[in-house]
Design a protein around this motif. Structure first.
Motif, short mmCIF file in Angstrom:
data_model
loop_
_atom_site.label_atom_id
_atom_site.label_comp_id
_atom_site.label_asym_id
_atom_site.label_seq_id
_atom_site.Cartn_x
_atom_site.Cartn_y
_atom_site.Cartn_z
N THR A 84 0.83 -1.20 0.00
CA THR A 84 0.00 0.00 0.00
C THR A 84 0.86 1.25 0.00
O THR A 84 1.77 1.38 0.80
CB THR A 84 -0.92 0.02 1.26
OG1 THR A 84 -1.65 -1.19 1.31
CG2 THR A 84 -1.86 1.20 1.21
N ARG A 85 0.55 2.15 -0.91
CA ARG A 85 1.18 3.48 -0.92
C ARG A 85 0.35 4.38 -0.02
O ARG A 85 -0.87 4.41 -0.13
CB ARG A 85 1.18 4.03 -2.35
CG ARG A 85 1.83 5.39 -2.47
CD ARG A 85 1.58 5.99 -3.85
NE ARG A 85 1.90 5.10 -4.93
CZ ARG A 85 3.01 5.17 -5.67
NH1 ARG A 85 3.88 6.13 -5.45
NH2 ARG A 85 3.22 4.32 -6.63
N ILE A 86 1.02 5.08 0.88
CA ILE A 86 0.34 5.99 1.80
C ILE A 86 0.55 7.41 1.30
O ILE A 86 1.65 7.95 1.40
CB ILE A 86 0.92 5.86 3.23
CG1 ILE A 86 0.96 4.41 3.70
CG2 ILE A 86 0.15 6.75 4.19
CD1 ILE A 86 -0.39 3.78 3.90
N ARG B 120 8.07 8.03 -5.71
CA ARG B 120 8.83 9.28 -5.64
C ARG B 120 9.59 9.35 -4.32
O ARG B 120 9.20 8.73 -3.34
CB ARG B 120 7.87 10.49 -5.72
CG ARG B 120 6.87 10.47 -6.86
CD ARG B 120 7.42 10.77 -8.19
NE ARG B 120 7.86 12.15 -8.25
CZ ARG B 120 8.51 12.66 -9.29
NH1 ARG B 120 8.83 11.91 -10.30
NH2 ARG B 120 8.88 13.90 -9.29
N HIS B 121 10.66 10.11 -4.31
CA HIS B 121 11.42 10.36 -3.09
C HIS B 121 10.46 10.92 -2.03
O HIS B 121 9.70 11.86 -2.30
CB HIS B 121 12.54 11.36 -3.39
CG HIS B 121 13.39 11.68 -2.22
ND1 HIS B 121 14.49 10.94 -1.88
CD2 HIS B 121 13.29 12.66 -1.29
CE1 HIS B 121 15.04 11.45 -0.79
NE2 HIS B 121 14.33 12.50 -0.42
N GLY B 122 10.45 10.31 -0.87
CA GLY B 122 9.57 10.76 0.21
C GLY B 122 8.27 9.98 0.32
O GLY B 122 7.56 10.12 1.32
N ASP B 123 7.94 9.17 -0.69
CA ASP B 123 6.73 8.35 -0.59
C ASP B 123 6.86 7.39 0.58
O ASP B 123 7.96 7.05 1.01
CB ASP B 123 6.50 7.54 -1.87
CG ASP B 123 5.87 8.35 -2.98
OD1 ASP B 123 5.46 9.50 -2.74
OD2 ASP B 123 5.80 7.82 -4.11
N ARG B 124 5.72 6.95 1.06
CA ARG B 124 5.70 5.99 2.16
C ARG B 124 4.85 4.80 1.75
O ARG B 124 3.83 4.97 1.07
CB ARG B 124 5.15 6.65 3.42
CG ARG B 124 6.11 7.75 3.86
CD ARG B 124 5.64 8.46 5.05
NE ARG B 124 6.53 9.61 5.26
CZ ARG B 124 6.44 10.37 6.30
NH1 ARG B 124 5.54 10.15 7.23
NH2 ARG B 124 7.26 11.38 6.44
N LEU B 125 5.29 3.63 2.18
CA LEU B 125 4.59 2.39 1.90
C LEU B 125 4.26 1.71 3.21
O LEU B 125 5.01 1.82 4.18
CB LEU B 125 5.48 1.46 1.05
CG LEU B 125 6.03 2.02 -0.25
CD1 LEU B 125 6.99 1.03 -0.90
CD2 LEU B 125 4.89 2.37 -1.20
N ALA B 126 3.15 0.97 3.23
CA ALA B 126 2.74 0.25 4.44
C ALA B 126 2.53 -1.21 4.12
O ALA B 126 2.15 -1.57 2.99
CB ALA B 126 1.45 0.86 5.00
N ASP B 127 2.76 -2.05 5.13
CA ASP B 127 2.46 -3.47 4.98
C ASP B 127 1.14 -3.77 5.70
O ASP B 127 0.51 -2.88 6.28
CB ASP B 127 3.62 -4.35 5.48
CG ASP B 127 3.84 -4.31 6.99
OD1 ASP B 127 3.05 -3.68 7.71
OD2 ASP B 127 4.82 -4.93 7.42
N ALA B 128 0.72 -5.03 5.66
CA ALA B 128 -0.58 -5.42 6.24
C ALA B 128 -0.63 -5.20 7.75
O ALA B 128 -1.71 -5.01 8.31
CB ALA B 128 -0.86 -6.89 5.91
N GLU B 129 0.52 -5.20 8.42
CA GLU B 129 0.54 -4.98 9.88
C GLU B 129 0.65 -3.51 10.25
O GLU B 129 0.75 -3.18 11.43
CB GLU B 129 1.72 -5.75 10.51
CG GLU B 129 1.46 -7.25 10.66
CD GLU B 129 1.65 -7.97 9.33
OE1 GLU B 129 2.66 -7.70 8.65
OE2 GLU B 129 0.80 -8.78 8.97
N GLY B 130 0.69 -2.63 9.26
CA GLY B 130 0.76 -1.21 9.53
C GLY B 130 2.16 -0.64 9.65
O GLY B 130 2.33 0.53 9.97
N VAL C 189 5.40 1.09 8.39
CA VAL C 189 5.58 2.09 7.33
C VAL C 189 7.06 2.26 7.03
O VAL C 189 7.88 2.34 7.95
CB VAL C 189 4.97 3.46 7.76
CG1 VAL C 189 5.24 4.53 6.72
CG2 VAL C 189 3.47 3.30 8.00
N VAL C 190 7.38 2.30 5.73
CA VAL C 190 8.75 2.61 5.31
C VAL C 190 8.70 3.81 4.38
O VAL C 190 7.69 4.08 3.72
CB VAL C 190 9.44 1.42 4.60
CG1 VAL C 190 9.65 0.25 5.53
CG2 VAL C 190 8.69 1.00 3.35
#
Length: 154
Positions: free
Chosen positions: A6-8, A55-65, A67-68
């Motif tokens: 997921t992209r946040i 993009r630089h600065g985007d954040r991604l999440a996994d199913a457990e929440g 965030v990277v």
């Protein structure tokens, strides 16, 4: 292995980030790949196909929440600096005619290092320098990117 699906887009700046993925533009253009977080953990990125480039600065999440944050990796680029906007527009026009991803800043242009393109730009009367820098090309005019821009200031 962690899996980020997921992209946040709307995340507060103070949201805790549990890791960083440093990726080249070639990696950020893909929707499915494996990578290593800066802390050494293995990660898979499994985003919906056809989505915008990371993009630089985007954040991604996994199913457990978890965030990277995505960071643009330094990579071989050619950078053109000039005080004359007309000269930079000419170079951008010719690079665009070759469908080259192009990062545009105030008084500079940046593209993936390519000796043929370097010679073309020099032929227009501009100087080219080779650097290893994060590369963040324009997202495009046809909706293939975020609705917001990230700018690097130099």
């Amino acid at each position: 292995m962690l899996e980020f699906e997921t992209r946040i887009d709307e995340l507060a700046e103070d949201t805790p980030v549990e890791g960083v993925l440093v990726l080249t533009i070639a990696q950020r253009e893909r929707t499915r790949f494996r990578a290593t977080l800066t802390d050494g953990r293995e990660a898979g990125v499994l985003l919906p196909r056809g989505g915008p480039v990371l993009r630089h600065g985007d954040r991604l999440a996994d199913a457990e929440g978890r965030v990277v944050r995505v960071e643009a990796a330094p990579e071989p680029v050619s950078t053109v600096h000039d005080e004359d906007p007309w000269q930079l527009m000419r170079a951008a026009y010719h690079l665009g005619n070759r469908h080259m991803p192009l990062e545009i800043g105030r008084r500079w242009l940046r593209y993936r290092r390519d000796h043929v393109l370097d010679e073309m730009v020099r032929g227009l009367g501009l100087s080219v320098i080779h650097e290893d820098r994060p590369f963040q090309p324009e997202a495009g005019a046809y909706g293939h990117g975020h609705g917001h821009a990230h700018h690097h200031h130099e």
